[in-house]
Design a protein around this motif. Structure first.
Motif, PDB file in Angstrom:
ATOM      1  N   VAL A   1       0.839  -1.189   0.000  1.00  0.00           N
ATOM      2  CA  VAL A   1       0.000   0.000   0.000  1.00  0.00           C
ATOM      3  C   VAL A   1       0.876   1.242   0.000  1.00  0.00           C
ATOM      4  CG1 VAL A   1      -1.934  -1.141   1.132  1.00  0.00           C
ATOM      5  CG2 VAL A   1      -0.197  -0.026   2.517  1.00  0.00           C
ATOM      6  N   GLN A   2       0.324   2.358  -0.416  1.00  0.00           N
ATOM      7  CA  GLN A   2       1.085   3.603  -0.488  1.00  0.00           C
ATOM      8  C   GLN A   2       1.827   3.877   0.808  1.00  0.00           C
ATOM      9  OE1 GLN A   2      -0.675   7.191  -2.063  1.00  0.00           O
ATOM     10  NE2 GLN A   2      -2.183   5.979  -3.191  1.00  0.00           N
ATOM     11  N   GLY A   3       3.109   4.226   0.676  1.00  0.00           N
ATOM     12  CA  GLY A   3       3.931   4.581   1.816  1.00  0.00           C
ATOM     13  C   GLY A   3       4.513   3.406   2.572  1.00  0.00           C
ATOM     14  N   ALA A   4       4.114   2.189   2.241  1.00  0.00           N
ATOM     15  CA  ALA A   4       4.629   1.008   2.944  1.00  0.00           C
ATOM     16  C   ALA A   4       6.083   0.753   2.550  1.00  0.00           C
ATOM     17  CB  ALA A   4       3.788  -0.222   2.618  1.00  0.00           C
ATOM     18  N   SER A   5       6.839   0.197   3.465  1.00  0.00           N
ATOM     19  CA  SER A   5       8.223  -0.148   3.190  1.00  0.00           C
ATOM     20  C   SER A   5       8.528  -1.508   3.794  1.00  0.00           C
ATOM     21  CB  SER A   5       9.160   0.903   3.786  1.00  0.00           C
ATOM     22  OG  SER A   5      10.506   0.544   3.568  1.00  0.00           O
ATOM     23  N   TRP A   6       8.880  -2.422   2.947  1.00  0.00           N
ATOM     24  CA  TRP A   6       9.280  -3.771   3.354  1.00  0.00           C
ATOM     25  C   TRP A   6      10.746  -3.942   3.006  1.00  0.00           C
ATOM     26  CZ3 TRP A   6       5.582  -7.222   5.363  1.00  0.00           C
ATOM     27  CH2 TRP A   6       4.281  -6.783   5.321  1.00  0.00           C
ATOM     28  N   GLY A   7      11.605  -3.148   3.626  1.00  0.00           N
ATOM     29  CA  GLY A   7      13.033  -3.171   3.293  1.00  0.00           C
ATOM     30  C   GLY A   7      13.280  -2.382   2.016  1.00  0.00           C
ATOM     31  N   ARG A   8      14.516  -2.395   1.562  1.00  0.00           N
ATOM     32  CA  ARG A   8      14.886  -1.626   0.374  1.00  0.00           C
ATOM     33  C   ARG A   8      14.193  -2.117  -0.895  1.00  0.00           C
ATOM     34  NH1 ARG A   8      19.586   1.589  -0.200  1.00  0.00           N
ATOM     35  NH2 ARG A   8      19.669   0.770  -2.308  1.00  0.00           N
ATOM     36  N   SER A   9      13.865  -3.386  -0.952  1.00  0.00           N
ATOM     37  CA  SER A   9      13.302  -3.944  -2.179  1.00  0.00           C
ATOM     38  C   SER A   9      11.824  -3.652  -2.369  1.00  0.00           C
ATOM     39  CB  SER A   9      13.519  -5.455  -2.211  1.00  0.00           C
ATOM     40  OG  SER A   9      14.883  -5.743  -2.318  1.00  0.00           O
ATOM     41  N   PHE A  10      11.118  -3.289  -1.314  1.00  0.00           N
ATOM     42  CA  PHE A  10       9.673  -3.078  -1.423  1.00  0.00           C
ATOM     43  C   PHE A  10       9.263  -1.764  -0.764  1.00  0.00           C
ATOM     44  CE2 PHE A  10      10.139  -7.630  -1.955  1.00  0.00           C
ATOM     45  CZ  PHE A  10       9.344  -7.864  -3.068  1.00  0.00           C
ATOM     46  N   ARG A  11       9.647  -0.650  -1.389  1.00  0.00           N
ATOM     47  CA  ARG A  11       9.243   0.680  -0.923  1.00  0.00           C
ATOM     48  C   ARG A  11       8.196   1.210  -1.877  1.00  0.00           C
ATOM     49  NH1 ARG A  11      14.749   3.751   1.028  1.00  0.00           N
ATOM     50  NH2 ARG A  11      14.982   2.534   2.946  1.00  0.00           N
ATOM     51  N   VAL A  12       6.990   1.366  -1.372  1.00  0.00           N
ATOM     52  CA  VAL A  12       5.877   1.820  -2.205  1.00  0.00           C
ATOM     53  C   VAL A  12       5.768   3.342  -2.095  1.00  0.00           C
ATOM     54  CG1 VAL A  12       3.433   1.551  -2.728  1.00  0.00           C
ATOM     55  CG2 VAL A  12       4.692  -0.343  -1.667  1.00  0.00           C
ATOM     56  N   LEU A  13       5.829   4.014  -3.237  1.00  0.00           N
ATOM     57  CA  LEU A  13       5.720   5.466  -3.250  1.00  0.00           C
ATOM     58  C   LEU A  13       4.293   5.898  -2.947  1.00  0.00           C
ATOM     59  CD1 LEU A  13       7.862   6.291  -6.401  1.00  0.00           C
ATOM     60  CD2 LEU A  13       8.556   6.371  -4.008  1.00  0.00           C
ATOM     61  N   SER A  14       4.156   7.133  -2.485  1.00  0.00           N
ATOM     62  CA  SER A  14       2.843   7.737  -2.253  1.00  0.00           C
ATOM     63  C   SER A  14       2.619   8.820  -3.294  1.00  0.00           C
ATOM     64  CB  SER A  14       2.783   8.366  -0.860  1.00  0.00           C
ATOM     65  OG  SER A  14       2.875   7.386   0.131  1.00  0.00           O
ATOM     66  N   TRP A  15       1.382   9.007  -3.677  1.00  0.00           N
ATOM     67  CA  TRP A  15       1.064  10.062  -4.642  1.00  0.00           C
ATOM     68  C   TRP A  15       1.313  11.443  -4.051  1.00  0.00           C
ATOM     69  CZ3 TRP A  15       0.820   8.971  -9.467  1.00  0.00           C
ATOM     70  CH2 TRP A  15       0.281   7.786  -9.922  1.00  0.00           C
ATOM     71  N   ASP A  16       1.101  11.614  -2.744  1.00  0.00           N
ATOM     72  CA  ASP A  16       1.131  12.944  -2.143  1.00  0.00           C
ATOM     73  C   ASP A  16       2.308  13.199  -1.214  1.00  0.00           C
ATOM     74  OD1 ASP A  16       0.245  11.149  -0.269  1.00  0.00           O
ATOM     75  OD2 ASP A  16      -1.352  12.425   0.505  1.00  0.00           O
ATOM     76  N   LYS A  17       3.346  12.366  -1.291  1.00  0.00           N
ATOM     77  CA  LYS A  17       4.535  12.556  -0.459  1.00  0.00           C
ATOM     78  C   LYS A  17       5.789  12.463  -1.325  1.00  0.00           C
ATOM     79  CE  LYS A  17       2.421  10.868   3.707  1.00  0.00           C
ATOM     80  NZ  LYS A  17       2.107   9.699   4.464  1.00  0.00           N
ATOM     81  N   PRO A  18       6.893  13.068  -0.880  1.00  0.00           N
ATOM     82  CA  PRO A  18       8.134  12.965  -1.647  1.00  0.00           C
ATOM     83  C   PRO A  18       8.601  11.506  -1.767  1.00  0.00           C
ATOM     84  CG  PRO A  18       8.320  14.650   0.061  1.00  0.00           C
ATOM     85  CD  PRO A  18       7.040  13.902   0.311  1.00  0.00           C
ATOM     86  N   SER A  19       9.333  11.253  -2.813  1.00  0.00           N
ATOM     87  CA  SER A  19       9.896   9.920  -3.044  1.00  0.00           C
ATOM     88  C   SER A  19      11.058   9.663  -2.091  1.00  0.00           C
ATOM     89  CB  SER A  19      10.410   9.830  -4.487  1.00  0.00           C
ATOM     90  OG  SER A  19      11.172   8.663  -4.683  1.00  0.00           O
ATOM     91  N   TRP A  20      11.294   8.394  -1.793  1.00  0.00           N
ATOM     92  CA  TRP A  20      12.543   8.047  -1.146  1.00  0.00           C
ATOM     93  C   TRP A  20      13.662   8.335  -2.135  1.00  0.00           C
ATOM     94  CZ3 TRP A  20       8.531   4.360  -0.055  1.00  0.00           C
ATOM     95  CH2 TRP A  20       8.217   4.232   1.288  1.00  0.00           C
ATOM     96  N   THR A  21      14.892   8.388  -1.658  1.00  0.00           N
ATOM     97  CA  THR A  21      16.043   8.635  -2.515  1.00  0.00           C
ATOM     98  C   THR A  21      16.092   7.601  -3.630  1.00  0.00           C
ATOM     99  OG1 THR A  21      17.275   9.544  -0.659  1.00  0.00           O
ATOM    100  CG2 THR A  21      18.564   8.818  -2.558  1.00  0.00           C
TER     101      THR A  21
END
Length: 101
Positions: free
Chosen positions: A13-33
């Motif tokens: 889901v948006q904003g979820a992070s399961w380690g480096r391999s599974f970072r889900v971007l959000s439409w309304d937040k900045p991207s991770w690096t």
């Protein structure tokens, strides 16, 4: 088609992070690096797929007309290893200002 079950079981889901391999971007937040390695490209906010190289390029500030050469792995490395052009420009301007005071 993504191979991991995470793409179909509803866990991405948006904003979820399961380690480096599974970072889900959000439409309304900045991207991770944008710093990708092997199979570590961010996941589209829909949670259904990873970003394309083109989408990663846009996150880095490349113009839409810019073309990368090489294999998919080489293109991902090129996008990941670069400094966003706007940051590079600001850094160069700061250096120029410091030198020519």
């Amino acid at each position: 088609m993504p191979k991991s079950a995470k793409f179909t079981d509803g866990s991405l889901v948006q904003g979820a992070s399961w380690g480096r391999s599974f970072r889900v971007l959000s439409w309304d937040k900045p991207s991770w690096t944008v710093a990708y390695g092997n199979r570590e490209i961010h996941i589209h906010p829909s949670g259904k797929r990873r970003l394309s190289v083109f989408e990663a390029m846009l996150l880095q500030g490349f113009p839409q007309s810019y073309r990368l050469l090489g294999t998919l792995s080489q293109q991902i490395r090129q996008v990941s290893d670069c400094i966003p052009m706007q940051v590079g420009f600001a850094l160069a301007e700061s250096i120029r200002t410091s030198i020519y005071r």
